[in-house]
Design a protein around this motif. Structure first.
Motif, PDB file in Angstrom:
ATOM      1  N   ASP A  30     -96.877   0.036  -9.260  1.00  0.00           N
ATOM      2  CA  ASP A  30     -96.111  -1.201  -9.418  1.00  0.00           C
ATOM      3  C   ASP A  30     -94.638  -0.804  -9.457  1.00  0.00           C
ATOM      4  N   PHE A  31     -94.041  -0.694  -8.264  1.00  0.00           N
ATOM      5  CA  PHE A  31     -92.673  -0.189  -8.107  1.00  0.00           C
ATOM      6  C   PHE A  31     -91.672  -0.985  -8.932  1.00  0.00           C
ATOM      7  N   GLY A  32     -91.726  -2.294  -8.831  1.00  0.00           N
ATOM      8  CA  GLY A  32     -90.732  -3.147  -9.488  1.00  0.00           C
ATOM      9  C   GLY A  32     -90.821  -3.162 -10.994  1.00  0.00           C
ATOM     10  N   ASN A  33     -92.008  -2.890 -11.535  1.00  0.00           N
ATOM     11  CA  ASN A  33     -92.202  -2.903 -12.985  1.00  0.00           C
ATOM     12  C   ASN A  33     -92.357  -1.510 -13.578  1.00  0.00           C
ATOM     13  N   ASP A  34     -92.248  -0.468 -12.728  1.00  0.00           N
ATOM     14  CA  ASP A  34     -92.284   0.929 -13.175  1.00  0.00           C
ATOM     15  C   ASP A  34     -93.549   1.270 -13.957  1.00  0.00           C
ATOM     16  N   LYS A  35     -94.694   0.852 -13.405  1.00  0.00           N
ATOM     17  CA  LYS A  35     -95.978   1.100 -14.064  1.00  0.00           C
ATOM     18  C   LYS A  35     -97.038   1.516 -13.054  1.00  0.00           C
ATOM     19  N   ILE A  36     -98.088   2.169 -13.562  1.00  0.00           N
ATOM     20  CA  ILE A  36     -99.266   2.500 -12.778  1.00  0.00           C
ATOM     21  C   ILE A  36    -100.408   1.662 -13.352  1.00  0.00           C
ATOM     22  N   ARG A  37    -101.077   0.931 -12.471  1.00  0.00           N
ATOM     23  CA  ARG A  37    -102.098  -0.009 -12.929  1.00  0.00           C
ATOM     24  C   ARG A  37    -103.472   0.366 -12.369  1.00  0.00           C
ATOM     25  N   ARG A  38    -104.512  -0.066 -13.085  1.00  0.00           N
ATOM     26  CA  ARG A  38    -105.898   0.109 -12.660  1.00  0.00           C
ATOM     27  C   ARG A  38    -106.524  -1.268 -12.540  1.00  0.00           C
ATOM     28  N   VAL A  39    -107.220  -1.489 -11.440  1.00  0.00           N
ATOM     29  CA  VAL A  39    -107.917  -2.759 -11.210  1.00  0.00           C
ATOM     30  C   VAL A  39    -109.406  -2.476 -11.142  1.00  0.00           C
ATOM     31  N   ALA A  40    -110.197  -3.124 -11.998  1.00  0.00           N
ATOM     32  CA  ALA A  40    -111.657  -3.037 -11.923  1.00  0.00           C
ATOM     33  C   ALA A  40    -112.092  -3.976 -10.807  1.00  0.00           C
ATOM     34  N   GLU A  55     -87.155   1.823 -16.860  1.00  0.00           N
ATOM     35  CA  GLU A  55     -86.852   2.940 -15.968  1.00  0.00           C
ATOM     36  C   GLU A  55     -86.532   4.191 -16.766  1.00  0.00           C
ATOM     37  N   GLY A  56     -87.093   5.306 -16.334  1.00  0.00           N
ATOM     38  CA  GLY A  56     -86.839   6.576 -16.993  1.00  0.00           C
ATOM     39  C   GLY A  56     -87.694   7.656 -16.379  1.00  0.00           C
ATOM     40  N   SER A  57     -87.696   8.836 -17.012  1.00  0.00           N
ATOM     41  CA  SER A  57     -88.466   9.957 -16.475  1.00  0.00           C
ATOM     42  C   SER A  57     -89.289  10.662 -17.543  1.00  0.00           C
ATOM     43  N   GLY A  62     -99.864   6.839 -21.686  1.00  0.00           N
ATOM     44  CA  GLY A  62     -99.821   5.376 -21.652  1.00  0.00           C
ATOM     45  C   GLY A  62     -98.411   4.832 -21.514  1.00  0.00           C
ATOM     46  N   ASP A  63     -98.040   3.930 -22.427  1.00  0.00           N
ATOM     47  CA  ASP A  63     -96.721   3.306 -22.323  1.00  0.00           C
ATOM     48  C   ASP A  63     -95.590   4.181 -22.853  1.00  0.00           C
ATOM     49  N   ALA A  64     -95.895   5.404 -23.273  1.00  0.00           N
ATOM     50  CA  ALA A  64     -94.835   6.355 -23.640  1.00  0.00           C
ATOM     51  C   ALA A  64     -94.231   7.004 -22.395  1.00  0.00           C
ATOM     52  N   ALA A  65     -94.964   6.961 -21.284  1.00  0.00           N
ATOM     53  CA  ALA A  65     -94.468   7.521 -20.020  1.00  0.00           C
ATOM     54  C   ALA A  65     -93.499   6.530 -19.371  1.00  0.00           C
ATOM     55  N   GLU A  66     -92.547   7.063 -18.638  1.00  0.00           N
ATOM     56  CA  GLU A  66     -91.592   6.227 -17.913  1.00  0.00           C
ATOM     57  C   GLU A  66     -91.557   6.650 -16.448  1.00  0.00           C
ATOM     58  N   PHE A  67     -91.372   5.667 -15.576  1.00  0.00           N
ATOM     59  CA  PHE A  67     -91.220   5.892 -14.146  1.00  0.00           C
ATOM     60  C   PHE A  67     -89.961   5.187 -13.688  1.00  0.00           C
ATOM     61  N   CYS A  68     -89.478   5.614 -12.542  1.00  0.00           N
ATOM     62  CA  CYS A  68     -88.340   4.935 -11.921  1.00  0.00           C
ATOM     63  C   CYS A  68     -88.674   4.748 -10.443  1.00  0.00           C
ATOM     64  N   GLY A  69     -89.383   3.674 -10.179  1.00  0.00           N
ATOM     65  CA  GLY A  69     -89.764   3.374  -8.798  1.00  0.00           C
ATOM     66  C   GLY A  69     -90.960   4.142  -8.306  1.00  0.00           C
ATOM     67  N   ASN A  89     -86.903   9.152  -9.261  1.00  0.00           N
ATOM     68  CA  ASN A  89     -86.768  10.375 -10.066  1.00  0.00           C
ATOM     69  C   ASN A  89     -86.943  11.627  -9.214  1.00  0.00           C
ATOM     70  N   HIS A  90     -87.333  11.458  -7.942  1.00  0.00           N
ATOM     71  CA  HIS A  90     -87.530  12.573  -7.016  1.00  0.00           C
ATOM     72  C   HIS A  90     -88.546  13.569  -7.569  1.00  0.00           C
ATOM     73  N   LYS A  91     -89.686  13.028  -8.053  1.00  0.00           N
ATOM     74  CA  LYS A  91     -90.728  13.859  -8.656  1.00  0.00           C
ATOM     75  C   LYS A  91     -92.097  13.408  -8.183  1.00  0.00           C
ATOM     76  N   ILE A  92     -93.040  14.338  -8.190  1.00  0.00           N
ATOM     77  CA  ILE A  92     -94.454  14.017  -8.113  1.00  0.00           C
ATOM     78  C   ILE A  92     -94.975  14.116  -9.534  1.00  0.00           C
ATOM     79  N   ARG A  93     -95.595  13.054 -10.003  1.00  0.00           N
ATOM     80  CA  ARG A  93     -96.090  13.007 -11.387  1.00  0.00           C
ATOM     81  C   ARG A  93     -97.610  13.032 -11.392  1.00  0.00           C
TER      82      ARG A  93
END
Length: 96
Positions: A30-40, A55-57, A62-69, A89-93
């Motif tokens: 979810d690029f715009g919301n800086d999250k990774i989601r799971r759909v059942a 936004e962050g790195s 869980g929600d302690a992690a941060e992404f930027c796009g 962030n120019h990273k592979i996470r």
């Protein structure tokens, strides 16, 4: 035939999707919301696996992690690990 699997949160940006090896779950960046989601797939339930929405790195659980796009993702062959391209962030996470 096309049918809806789930409704995702509103976003002005892209989603990238990968399926679990058994097809029971979809994983979504979810690029715009800086999250990774799971759909059942069976129920359409959407949960957040990682990302605070700020936004962050920061690494974290869980929600302690941060992404930027988060833009792209790949799932390991056994389905145990997601690899996420954290674009601005120019990273592979790694998400487990």
């Amino acid at each position: 035939r096309v049918r809806r699997v789930a409704a995702l949160p509103a976003s002005e940006d892209d989603y990238t999707v990968a399926a679990s090896p058994d097809g029971s779950a979809l994983f979504v960046t979810d690029f715009g919301n800086d999250k990774i989601r799971r759909v059942a797939v069976a129920t359409g339930e959407v949960t957040t696996l990682a990302g605070s929405g700020t936004e962050g790195s920061a690494d974290g659980v869980g929600d302690a992690a941060e992404f930027c796009g988060p833009r792209g993702l790949a799932l390991s062959p056994d389905g145990g690990v997601l690899f996420v391209a954290d674009d601005e962030n120019h990273k592979i996470r790694r998400v487990e």
